[in-house]
Design a protein around this motif. Structure first.
Motif, PDB file in Angstrom:
ATOM      1  N   SER A  91      -1.083  -6.604   3.605  1.00  0.00           N
ATOM      2  CA  SER A  91      -0.103  -6.677   4.687  1.00  0.00           C
ATOM      3  C   SER A  91      -0.685  -7.084   6.032  1.00  0.00           C
ATOM      4  N   LYS A  92      -1.783  -6.468   6.440  1.00  0.00           N
ATOM      5  CA  LYS A  92      -2.249  -6.635   7.805  1.00  0.00           C
ATOM      6  C   LYS A  92      -3.106  -7.894   7.957  1.00  0.00           C
ATOM      7  N   MET A 145       0.773   4.558  -2.528  1.00  0.00           N
ATOM      8  CA  MET A 145       0.705   5.986  -2.183  1.00  0.00           C
ATOM      9  C   MET A 145       1.735   6.786  -2.957  1.00  0.00           C
ATOM     10  N   GLY A 186       0.818  -1.211   0.000  1.00  0.00           N
ATOM     11  CA  GLY A 186       0.000   0.000   0.000  1.00  0.00           C
ATOM     12  C   GLY A 186       0.850   1.259   0.000  1.00  0.00           C
ATOM     13  N   ASP A 225      -7.700   4.724   1.642  1.00  0.00           N
ATOM     14  CA  ASP A 225      -6.773   3.633   1.965  1.00  0.00           C
ATOM     15  C   ASP A 225      -7.511   2.725   2.945  1.00  0.00           C
ATOM     16  N   VAL A 250      -7.990   7.450   5.420  1.00  0.00           N
ATOM     17  CA  VAL A 250      -7.767   6.046   5.752  1.00  0.00           C
ATOM     18  C   VAL A 250      -9.035   5.565   6.449  1.00  0.00           C
ATOM     19  N   LEU A 278       2.423  -6.647  -0.837  1.00  0.00           N
ATOM     20  CA  LEU A 278       1.297  -6.850  -1.742  1.00  0.00           C
ATOM     21  C   LEU A 278       0.237  -5.772  -1.532  1.00  0.00           C
ATOM     22  N   ASN A 318      -6.389   4.927  11.039  1.00  0.00           N
ATOM     23  CA  ASN A 318      -5.205   4.538  11.795  1.00  0.00           C
ATOM     24  C   ASN A 318      -4.676   5.845  12.375  1.00  0.00           C
TER      25      ASN A 318
END
Ligand SMILES: *Cc1c(COP(=O)(O)O)cnc(C)c1O
Length: 530
Positions: A312-313, A177, A173, A284, A251, A322, A255
């Motif tokens: 990722s998370k 950006m 990600g 995002d 986002v 990815l 976050n």
């Protein structure tokens, strides 16, 4: 120490974390509890087993060619008969972990998605072997529709969505950006001095990048209200009505507060976009998969929104790098490029003329791809092919998980940790149905008021520098949290990532935070008595 803290206040929360880690690690034989990291300590195993098994099958395919050469030379897989050969492989290895998943995935692709299974298998074998450049560069032909199904499931769900979208597979990600900021500038969609709105608090790069010399953008801050469960008040969202605001970056879920935007607010933005069809939105949504029935801004305002997603998370896959960028086939970016003044268009014709004879037809998303390799190296652009294979297998894993068992396990894991933390602090957080619980903010004012009453909380906020509490926690208990204010939050708070440690650790962090507050409560009382 105070001078040091003042200096450290300049650092991004991620850099400050390194200083806290030094302090936390300074005591020998003490376990450091680093809850500063958003990196998960869990990972999805089944689609990874699938990846290795696919690799073994692909090796069989490769070794069918040049078998007369003993020096370790193989060839490309062959399309003819590949589905049959895969069935034999799956039967022979049925006992091996990941083989059933892989066989199910091939069946799902053929029987549910209606794709040609041989082509899919061939493409995946070639990709996992990494024996060709990524072609098409934006995303492999067998990968894109599968990832599109996954994004539809997780980001759109039951929300009505008309039309198709294109995807660019990126190195996470964060690469997404970087590419987006760069291409928007190159294509004059954002010029130095332009205003962009930013949904606060936010992942810090979104605050820092616009200030860079490369961009010099003005920021209009859209502030979420902690008293409203971190939703954006309607009056804040109305700032987007100002035609000077070119774009809105957010986002969602956020976050660090980890709250998803209410449907009401999403629809307010969609209404504004009807009046301001030129407004560019960038959402995002990395944490969207941790929510129930998540709806992205991309679903609600598809023609204006760039969707960034990262694996990722949710899959515990930060090292894989990815991510995806998705744009609707009919979108504001292509319209804005088409409406540029003729002299600018001519300049851009030149920029992209080496890769197409009709540069004016080049979509924004394909400009992203070209710009990601400085245009001239466009023919080697694209995400590495084995990465695309793992992305496809993660996506298929989530698509085939009809009972949503993996999602339930994820939620159980992170929410159990949150409960353990607050149980030990001895404070119940306000119920918030929009909280997805990937992070939690320990709000100093709120916690101290709940623990020992308002007068204490007011005294505490008046007398201590909030960041110094983070240093105390690190020094005295080995606990590392990130400063919530570093993300643009307005009240002093520590960000606890609920992803990175085990439940018992969160209980220990809760205890340490409780002890810290109690120490100050003693001081508060003795001050009162003198
Ligand atoms: C963690 C995170 C990402 C992940 O970026 P990758 O490059 O995919 O690891 C993206 N956006 C936000 C808001 C995040 O918190």
């Amino acid at each position: 120490m105070d001078v040091e803290i003042a200096k450290l206040a300049q650092l991004s929360p991620f850099e400050l974390k390194d200083e806290l880690i030094k302090l936390a690690g300074s005591v020998e034989n003490r376990l450091m509890l680093n809850a500063g990291r958003g990196n998960p300590n869990f990972l999805a195993t089944i689609p990874r087993h699938g990846f290795w098994q696919l690799g073994l099958f692909a090796m069989r395919e490769a070794e069918r060619s040049f078998a007369y050469l003993p020096e370790g030379v193989g060839g490309l897989p062959r399309l003819v008969g590949i589905e049959d050969r895969f069935e034999i492989f799956a039967r022979e290895n049925a006992e091996e972990k990941g083989v059933n998943f892989l066989a199910g995935a091939v069946s799902y692709v053929r029987d549910h998605l209606g794709m040609d299974a041989s082509t899919f298998l061939y493409d995946m074998c070639e990709a996992v072997l990494g024996c060709n450049y990524p072609v098409p560069d934006r995303m492999l032909r067998s990968a894109e529709p599968i990832v599109a199904h996954y994004l539809r499931q997780e980001m759109v769900g039951a929300y009505p969505f008309i039309g198709e979208f294109d995807i660019f597979a990126t190195e996470g990600g964060t690469a997404a950006m970087t590419y987006i900021f760069n291409t928007m500038r190159e294509n004059r969609l954002l010029l130095p001095g332009d205003s962009i709105a930013i949904g606060m608090p936010i992942f810090t790069p979104y605050i820092e990048i616009p200030d860079l010399n490369d961009y010099r953008l003005k920021k209009v801050l859209i502030e979420a209200d902690p008293a409203q469960g971190w939703q954006y008040p309607a009056s804040e969202i109305d700032k987007l009505r100002d035609p000077a605001v070119k774009a809105f970056f957010l986002v969602n879920p956020s976050n660090p507060p980890s709250a998803r935007i209410s449907t009401k607010t999403l629809e307010q933005i969609a209404t504004i976009v009807k009046d301001r069809p030129d407004l560019i939105l960038l959402t995002d949504d990395v944490y969207g998969t941790f929510a129930d029935e998540f709806v992205s801004l991309f679903a609600v305002a598809p023609h204006n929104t760039i969707l960034v997603y990262s694996y990722s998370k949710y899959f515990g896959a930060t090292g894989w790098r990815l991510g995806t960028i998705a744009t609707h086939s009919d979108n504001v970016l292509d319209r804005a490029i088409a409406a540029l003044p003729e002299d600018v268009k001519r300049e851009l014709d030149e920029r992209y003329s080496s890769i197409t004879t009709t540069p004016r037809d080049l979509k924004f998303i394909d400009r992203l791809v070209a710009d990601s390799r400085t245009v001239a190296l466009n023919h080697t652009a694209g995400l590495s092919t084995p990465q695309q294979v793992q992305m496809v297998l993660f996506s298929l894993f989530a698509l085939m998980d009809i009972p949503n068992a993996y999602k339930a396990a994820m939620k159980r894991l992170i929410r159990g940790r949150e409960h353990a933390l607050y149980r030990e602090i001895g404070v119940t957080p306000d119920a918030n149905p929009d909280d997805v619980g990937y992070y939690t903010l320990l709000d100093l004012g709120d916690l101290s008021a709940k623990a020992f009453g308002k007068p204490f909380a007011e005294w505490l906020l008046r007398t201590v520098e909030p960041r110094s509490l983070l240093f105390e926690l690190a020094k005295d208990s080995g606990v590392v949290l990130l400063p919530g204010t570093g993300f643009g939050g307005l009240t002093p708070a520590g960000r606890v990532s609920l992803a990175n440690l085990n439940e018992t650790d969160y209980a220990k962090i809760g205890k340490a935070a409780r002890a810290l507050i109690e120490r100050y409560y003693l001081k508060f009382n003795s001050n009162k008595n003198t």
